[in-house]
Structure formats: C-alpha cells, structure tokens
Scaffold this motif. Structure first.
Motif, mmCIF file in Angstrom:
data_model
loop_
_atom_site.group_PDB
_atom_site.id
_atom_site.type_symbol
_atom_site.label_atom_id
_atom_site.label_comp_id
_atom_site.label_asym_id
_atom_site.label_seq_id
_atom_site.Cartn_x
_atom_site.Cartn_y
_atom_site.Cartn_z
ATOM 1 N N PHE A 1 -1.447 0.154 4.648
ATOM 2 C CA PHE A 1 -1.403 1.199 3.635
ATOM 3 C C PHE A 1 0.038 1.539 3.287
ATOM 4 N N CYS A 2 0.195 2.032 2.076
ATOM 5 C CA CYS A 2 1.519 2.362 1.560
ATOM 6 C C CYS A 2 2.000 3.643 2.226
ATOM 7 N N ARG A 3 3.278 3.662 2.608
ATOM 8 C CA ARG A 3 3.813 4.851 3.274
ATOM 9 C C ARG A 3 4.976 5.452 2.491
ATOM 10 N N PHE B 1 -3.447 4.248 -5.775
ATOM 11 C CA PHE B 1 -2.538 3.115 -5.837
ATOM 12 C C PHE B 1 -1.716 3.116 -7.132
ATOM 13 N N CYS B 2 -0.397 2.978 -6.973
ATOM 14 C CA CYS B 2 0.459 3.055 -8.159
ATOM 15 C C CYS B 2 1.519 1.962 -8.105
ATOM 16 N N ALA B 3 2.330 1.933 -9.167
ATOM 17 C CA ALA B 3 3.326 0.872 -9.293
ATOM 18 C C ALA B 3 4.359 0.905 -8.165
ATOM 19 N N ALA C 1 -0.992 7.667 1.023
ATOM 20 C CA ALA C 1 -1.317 6.632 2.009
ATOM 21 C C ALA C 1 -2.338 5.622 1.485
ATOM 22 N N CYS C 2 -2.097 5.126 0.276
ATOM 23 C CA CYS C 2 -3.069 4.213 -0.353
ATOM 24 C C CYS C 2 -3.230 2.915 0.416
ATOM 25 N N GLY C 3 -4.469 2.526 0.635
ATOM 26 C CA GLY C 3 -4.760 1.240 1.252
ATOM 27 C C GLY C 3 -4.308 0.111 0.340
HETATM 28 S S1 SF4 Z 1 0.423 6.949 -4.672
HETATM 29 FE FE1 SF4 Z 1 1.742 5.158 -4.928
HETATM 30 S S2 SF4 Z 1 3.527 5.645 -3.658
HETATM 31 FE FE2 SF4 Z 1 1.905 7.053 -2.978
HETATM 32 S S3 SF4 Z 1 0.934 5.982 -1.257
HETATM 33 FE FE3 SF4 Z 1 -0.202 5.440 -3.139
HETATM 34 S S4 SF4 Z 1 0.723 3.487 -3.810
HETATM 35 FE FE4 SF4 Z 1 2.145 4.457 -2.375
#
Ligand code: SF4
Ligand SMILES: Nc1nc2c(c(=O)[nH]1)N[C@H]1C(S)=C(S)[C@@H](COP(=O)(O)OP(=O)(O)OC[C@H]3O[C@@H](n4cnc5c(=O)[nH]c(N)nc54)[C@H](O)[C@@H]3O)O[C@H]1N2
Ligand SMILES: Nc1nc2c(c(=O)[nH]1)N[C@H]1C(S)=C(S)[C@@H](COP(=O)(O)OP(=O)(O)OC[C@H]3O[C@@H](n4cnc5c(=O)[nH]c(N)nc54)[C@H](O)[C@@H]3O)O[C@H]1N2
Ligand SMILES: [Mo]
Length: 738
Positions: free
Chosen positions: A26-28, A61-63, A33-35
């Motif tokens: 997951f993104c930190r 989830f984003c860029a 914390a998107c998988g």
């Molecule tokens: S919103 Fe974007 S930056 Fe935040 S955890 Fe999700 S993918 Fe990562």
C-alpha cells in the motif's frame, strides 16, 4: 518458512532475469494508505496500479501513488552518505559517517548536556512504525528534550483537544462515512486531500458522495469554493479564522433550542453546564457577524445537523492553522458529543485497532518539558517549530548545536523560513535523513540516504486504530533499496551504538542488538540480526483477539491484499476513554477561558496597508513541499499562482495571468494571477509547498525549483496559544501589480 511467507518473499525479491513479478502493498504517502499493485522487472518498478483486490483501501488511489517510483529513481537521489566539504559534498562510507556524527554529538553533549542535540521530524517519520519507534529510542538514548515535529504546523489542535476531552492525545475519532446522513465538513477539501488527518477513510469523499446520492446532505465550510464545496448541498464561505464563531453559534442553537442528545449530555459527558453558561454569554448575531455567515443559515444548519439520524462534524487544517484553531476544533467535537454522534452509526467511531496504541503511547510518553526560551510545555511530545530558530541561535545552557532533520522540510512548510534557514546555517552539525537534498537541507554537514516505502517493509500497527474498519495489511517492499541507502530505524540504532548511549534509555538493549549482529556474522545468517520485523511479529502475536481468535503472523502473510478483521463495531468508546472518570470532558477549563477571551475581542483586522487575507490550497498531485518537481505529476516549469476574486483584481488593476506582488510585513513574493470567483472577496489563495529547491549534491548541478514559497509571508509570532500551531492560514497581505 511457510508457503505464504515464501510467496511474499518471492514477490518482494528481485527476479533479476527480466521476468515481471507483482507485489501487493500500500501507498504510504498519505494516511489514505491505498492498496497498490506494483509490477517489478529486475529490481525496477515498471508499473503501479490500484490493487482492486484490496478489501479496504484502494479507493483513493491517485497519481502520486501511481508515480511513486519516480522518487525512488530521482536523478538527484542521495545514494550514499555525503559529507560537506566547503561548498560541495563528497561520498563517504557509513562507518565514516556514523563515527564522525557520533564523535561530534558526544563532544557537544559532554560540553553542554544532551539538549545540545535537537531533532525535527516530519510526516513520513510517522508513516513508518520502525522509523518513529527507533527515532524515539535514539532520542531517549541521547536524553534530549529538544524535539520538534510537524504537528505544530498541522494537527496539534486535534492532539490537544483529544487529550483534554478524551484523555489521550492519540484518541482520534474515526468518520463512519457509510452511515452518515449529514456531513458538516469544516476546513477540509477531501476531494483533493483524501479524507485523512489522523484517520484512514479510504475513498471517504467518494463514499460521502454516494451517501449524498442516497439522500444525505453535505455541508462544506470553506472560504473558497473548492472542488468539495462545489459538490456540496450547502457551501458556507466562512470568514477565514472565524470557524470558532460559526461552531459556537451552532452549539448555542443546539443547547438553547433543546436539540441536544439528553443521554450523552447527562451520562457520557461532563461539563455541559459550563457549555450552557458559555453560550448564554454569546450572542447569535454577534457570532454570525464574526464569521460572516447569515444567522438564519447557521440556525438551519444547526437544526438539520441535530435532527439528522447519522451526522458528523469533521475539522481539519483549514481550522487548525489559525489563531483560534483549538477552540474551533474543540467546538466541532462538542457538536458531535452534544448531539450524540460519538461512537454511533454515521458519527465518529472509536476504532480499537489490533494493538492498543493508546496504551503503548502512554508507556512511551515523553517526560513533560518546558521550552528554554518561551517556557512553553510540549504538545504531543514536541515543541513548536516556530521556536526552533531562536533555540538554535540563542547562546546559553540548552542551546541546540546539532540538529537532525528526519524526513521534513520545515524551512518551506513552516513559518518564517528565512529565519529558520539562517539559524540552520549556524549549527555546529546538521544531519539530514532523506532521499534528496531540499531547501531545509541546504546547510547539512551530512546527508544520509534514506529508504523509500517502496523499498521498506512496515507494519503500521500504531495507526491501526485510525482505520475506519478493523484492518491489517503488511506493507511489503516492492524493490530492494540502493546498496548504500538505509532504513531509518537502522540509522537510529547504529547511531546509538556508535555514540555508546543506551537505546530507549534502557540498559541492555544495545548489548542485545550487538549480540544478535555478532551471531548473524558468525553463523553467516543475516536473518539472526535484530530488525523491527521481530517487533511486528510480536505485536501480531500479542494483538487483540479478532472474532474470538488470536491473529497469527501467517494469517497476515496469507493476505497480501490486506485482511478486514471484522465488521465495524460500536460501543468501545466509553471503555476506551483515558480520562480518569471515563467520561468525555465537554468543557475543559482552558478552552472555556480562551473562548471567553475570543468573545471579548473584536474580530481581527489586518494591519494598515495589508487588507487581504492569505488563504491556502493543496494540489492533488503534490504532497506538501514535495513531489512538485516530478515530471510525471506536473507539467515542466509549472509553479504556483495567486487566486484573486475578479472584482478585487479589477479594483487593483490586475488582469488574468499578470505578475503580482504579494507582501506581508515579513516578506514579499511574486507570482502570476489567476482570477476566479471561487475565492471570497478580500481573500487571495496561494498553494503551499512550492519554491523548495532541490540541490544536486552528487552532480553539482544548479538547484531546481518550481513556484514560490507562500509561507515566507508568515511570521513566526502568530500562534494558536493552546496548540502552539503557527497561523499559516491567517496572514494579512498586500496585493499589487508588478
Ligand atoms: S491518496 Fe494517493 S498519495 Fe494518498 S495513499 Fe492513496 S495513492 Fe497514495
Ligand atoms: N501554508 C501552509 N503551510 C502548511 C500547510 C498548509 O496547509 N498551508 N500544511 C502543513 C501540513 S498539514 C504539513 S503535514 C506540513 C508538511 O510539510 P513538509 O515538511 O513539506 O512535509 P513532510 O511530509 O513532513 O516532509 C517532507 C520531507 O520528507 C521526505 N520524505 C518523504 N518520504 C520519506 C521517507 O520515507 N523517509 C525519509 N527519511 N524522508 C522522506 C521528503 O523527501 C521531504 O523532504 O506542511 C504544513 N505547512
Ligand atoms: N493531494 C494531497 N493530499 C494530501 C496532502 C497534500 O499535500 N496533497 N497533504 C496531506 C496532509 S499532510 C494533510 S494534513 C491533509 C490535510 O487535509 P485537509 O485539511 O483537507 O487539507 P486541504 O486540502 O488543504 O483543505 C483545507 C481547506 O481549508 C480551507 N480553509 C482555509 N482557511 C480556512 C478557514 O479559516 N476556515 C475554513 N472553514 N476553511 C479554511 C482551505 O481553503 C482548504 O480548502 O491532507 C493530506 N492529503
Ligand atoms: Mo499534514
């Protein structure tokens, strides 16, 4: 090794043969914390996509997550320890770095005592359990009280309110979005910032919009018609900094009209009578005048809020970065408490998490300390960033002479960066732990190469009580870090060993770590050397029972997409309260006093010649002062601009795209104008986080920079006295064409 463990290991290990492997983690970058699903070829990330099999958290989830490998492969990344020699840097070994830093710090401590060493840590330190735990272990080894962190330019108001009302700084209630019928969102733009501030509510904004489709009402309180405000049913374009007046007016309507939740006001909470006394002293028309929201609108929103089946107030940085931030934050909680929203469907829940983070936090609590020069108590274990420059430059016992910056860029993200920059230049020793050398790292004597979360395993157990449902996921690394980059925890441990000071201030820890390392060396089994992974496994082994069963490490590994540990539960809040009487303290005396002070003071006006208020914005594709430079996220050469209301612009003789000077009593910046009716008249908005240079310590190239730093306009004096948060959202400025 179990099959599940083997699978995770295999996924995380480089294939080396050009075949693609897939890692789920997951993104930190932010607490959403998107998988994510990471495709790896060799040891390189070739693609990052949302992990749609993640049962909890892929929805935001984003860029930024999609391009996270760009920071890993940053052309200016620090790849080995670098020592400053004159105006440039040379590479060194870790041994040389640790030996030199340890010797210089020890000499300072011997001469001046442990407070000669200071630390500043930013967000990413808190997003990595191993970093934050061992950084504190090292700080306790040193024994310094000179600790500074990002909270005083961010969420301190929440810590102060949670401590006073619920008995723990970490007791942050979690939004129960899916059952909410009435959202009162104050000073937050979740369409851009992704519903996170001491809580993880994946896809929170999209889920709120889904509730709206099903009949829920969304009210956004924001001086700017933001992306979120434009989707709201009601937008209240509040006067900046006056949310406290708006929320106090709403509390008054609720109490005066008998709309409160009787049971919670009588049983769950204490101090409601003091609240009644306070609102009796306040006048609705006066409050409406202060916040510039019509009285009738305030009354209607308050009544609808109180009447809704499920409802919540959510407050964020738009509230906290002002002088009355804590009072406004408090009154938001008061509305939730008095209308019976705590731990009820559609309100703000208490999530227990799989470990008892509140208890652990209490065990690890930093001893109280007053700052040397201003005499202020710590908030959430640290002093205010605004105090740091003087603590460095003012001689005398306790002066900071060596500073470590652990994942932070305070010169850009805090107030009066010029003063901090000048102070950093005077240090005997500045050590930076980061990937690249940014503005705040300009004067570093040592640059120590850190590891990106794509290169780091982590179990964020301490934030498990911030997820909006019971959830666990092991954050596995996707690629191996560059050979000389080091996980932060290891830097702290190695430094304590090199300084011969006891980690966590406890005897035996250093000897234990050293013994495991020796054993690993002798047996040639590196796995025998201590790592925080041991703690992860211990935390899971001793975690709370879920569905009557203890969680096992192999369960965690068997669920690479994460594991939802059961349905959302209600009813743990009362028991979890950390106040002695197990009740919510609705009216802490210091908040009451401050509210009365505010009531007795006329609404603030700017100093002569500075008639505009400076507002602030986040960019979907930036993370505070970083990621602005990544070509995958921003068009080349793109900077920030100043948003001005067309009527104000016309009065000032400023056309769209023209160059404008924005000045305050402290500084002036120049940028292009963008005209938009989205901002209130009298307000100009500049994105924060821009204008941070990136240096090139390896290649010696010219620094790169995009946009300008609007925080240079904010002096260090402005502060919310209760939370010591700088008033980054509250500067007065002049605007003129160049
Ligand atoms: S919103 Fe974007 S930056 Fe935040 S955890 Fe999700 S993918 Fe990562
Ligand atoms: N005017 C205005 N000012 C603001 C705000 C605002 O809304 N308006 N917002 C405030 C808020 S909420 C915040 S949080 C602050 C944050 O402001 P910043 O200081 O910009 O952000 P941080 O995320 O704390 O720290 C960023 C640094 O951490 C480094 N880093 C990233 N990941 C890692 C890692 O894994 N390890 C290591 N060692 N380093 C890493 C980055 O390269 C970068 O140098 O800005 C505040 N300033
Ligand atoms: N894309 C992206 N996402 C992020 C971040 C990022 O930098 N970029 N940062 C992350 C971090 S560290 C944090 S702390 C969170 C912050 O999350 P949020 O607090 O939601 O951050 P913002 O998007 O800046 O929203 C704050 C809003 O408050 C408004 N505002 C300013 N002054 C006032 C005021 O006086 N009253 C009211 N009512 N509103 C006011 C601003 O116009 C702005 O729209 O976001 C996180 N998410
Ligand atoms: Mo933040």
């Amino acid at each position: 090794m179990s099959t599940a463990e083997a699978r995770v290991r295999a996924a995380a290990e480089p294939t080396g043969d050009g075949a693609a492997s897939t890692v789920h983690t997951f993104c930190r970058y932010c607490l959403a914390a998107c998988g994510i699903e990471v495709t790896v070829v060799g040891n390189r990330v070739t693609k990052i996509a949302a992990d749609k099999q993640n049962p909890h958290s892929w929805h935001d989830f984003c860029a930024k997550g999609r391009t996270a490998n760009q920071l890993v492969e940053h052309p200016r990344r620090i790849l080995a320890p670098m020592r400053r020699v004159g105006d440039s840097y040379v590479e060194a070994t870790w041994d040389e770095a640790l030996t030199d830093i340890a010797a210089r710090m020890n000499a300072l401590i011997d001469a001046d005592g442990p407070d000669a060493i200071g630390v500043y840590y930013g967000n990413p330190a808190g997003f990595s359990s191993s970093n934050i735990v061992f950084m504190n272990g090292w700080l306790d080894a040193v024994g310094t009280r000179n600790r500074y962190f990002v909270g005083s330019v961010d969420q301190n108001a929440m810590h102060v309110v949670s401590e006073a009302m619920y008995g723990s700084q970490l007791m942050s209630p979690v939004s129960d979005v899916d059952h909410c019928d009435y959202f009162l969102l104050v000073g937050t733009n979740p369409a851009v910032s992704a519903w996170n501030w001491l809580e993880t509510v994946p896809g929170g904004w999209r889920r709120a919009l889904a509730r709206q489709q099903a009949g829920a009402t969304i009210v956004v309180v924001d001086p700017v018609a933001t992306e979120s405000a434009r989707k709201a049913d009601v937008h209240l374009a509040v006067r900046p900094g006056q949310d406290w007046a708006l929320l106090l007016a709403m509390v008054k309507v609720v109490l005066d009209e008998g709309l409160e939740h009787r049971e919670d006001c009588a049983d769950l909470a204490t101090g409601v009578d003091d609240l009644r006394a306070l609102v009796a002293e306040a006048d609705l028309d006066d409050l409406a005048g202060r916040c510039e929201v019509p009285r009738e609108t305030i009354e209607r929103v308050a009544r609808d809020f109180a009447a809704a089946r499920g409802a919540m107030v959510v407050t964020r940085t738009g509230v906290s970065l002002h002088e009355a931030g804590t009072v406004a934050e408090w009154l938001g909680h008061v509305l939730n408490v008095t209308t019976g929203r705590m731990d009820r469907p559609g309100g703000r829940r208490f999530e227990r998490g799989y470990v008892d983070a509140l208890r652990m936090f209490e065990l690890a609590k930093v001893k109280p300390h007053r700052s040397r020069l201003r005499g202020r108590e710590m908030v959430a274990g640290a002093h205010a960033l605004a105090e740091l420059p003087d603590e460095i430059t003012t001689p005398g016992p306790g002066q900071i002479r060596a500073l470590v910056i652990n994942s932070g860029n305070p010169v850009v993200s805090g107030p009066d960066g010029a003063a901090l920059d000048a102070a950093l230049a005077q240090l005997d020793l500045l050590v930076v732990v980061d990937f690249v050398q940014r503005e705040s790292h300009r004067h570093a004597h040592w640059l120590l190469p850190a590891v990106h979360w794509l290169e780091r395993n982590d179990l964020p157990a301490f934030t498990s009580s911030m997820h909006d449902e019971p959830f666990i996921q092991y954050g596995v690394k996707a690629v191996e870090p560059p050979p000389q980059a080091r996980e932060e925890w290891r830097i702290w441990v190695d430094l304590a060993l090199a300084m011969r000071r006891p980690l966590f201030g406890a005897r035996g820890v250093n000897a234990f770590v050293a013994a495991t390392r020796r054993l690993a060396a002798v047996t040639r089994r590196p796995g025998l050397a201590f790592t925080p992974h041991w703690i992860d496994r211990l935390l899971v082994a001793t975690s709370r029972k879920v569905n009557g069963r203890r969680l096992r490490w192999r369960d965690v590994l068997a669920h690479p997409h994460g594991l939802v540990l059961g349905p959302r539960e209600y009813g743990h809040f009362r028991d979890a309260l950390r106040t002695e009487d197990k009740r919510v303290h609705a009216t802490p005396p210091e908040f009451l006093t401050r509210a009365r002070e505010l009531l007795a003071t006329p609404a603030p006006v700017g100093p002569l010649g500075y008639p505009f208020q400076l507002g602030n914005r986040r960019h979907r594709h930036s993370m505070n002062s970083w990621l602005n430079e990544l070509p995958g996220l921003h068009p080349a050469g793109k900077g920030n601009e100043v948003l001005i209301h067309p009527d104000d612009a016309a009065d000032l003789g400023i056309g769209a795209g023209e160059r404008v000077r924005v000045s305050s009593p402290v500084a002036a910046i120049e940028l292009d104008a963008a005209l938009t009716p989205a901002v209130r008249r009298g307000l100009v908005v500049v994105d924060h986080g821009w204008g941070s240079r990136i240096f090139d310590p390896r290649g010696g190239g010219a620094p790169e920079s995009f946009g300008v730093n609007r925080n240079l306009l904010v002096g260090a004096d402005g502060m919310d006295p209760l939370s010591q948060t700088s008033t980054l959202g509250g500067a007065w400025v002049a605007v003129e064409p160049v």
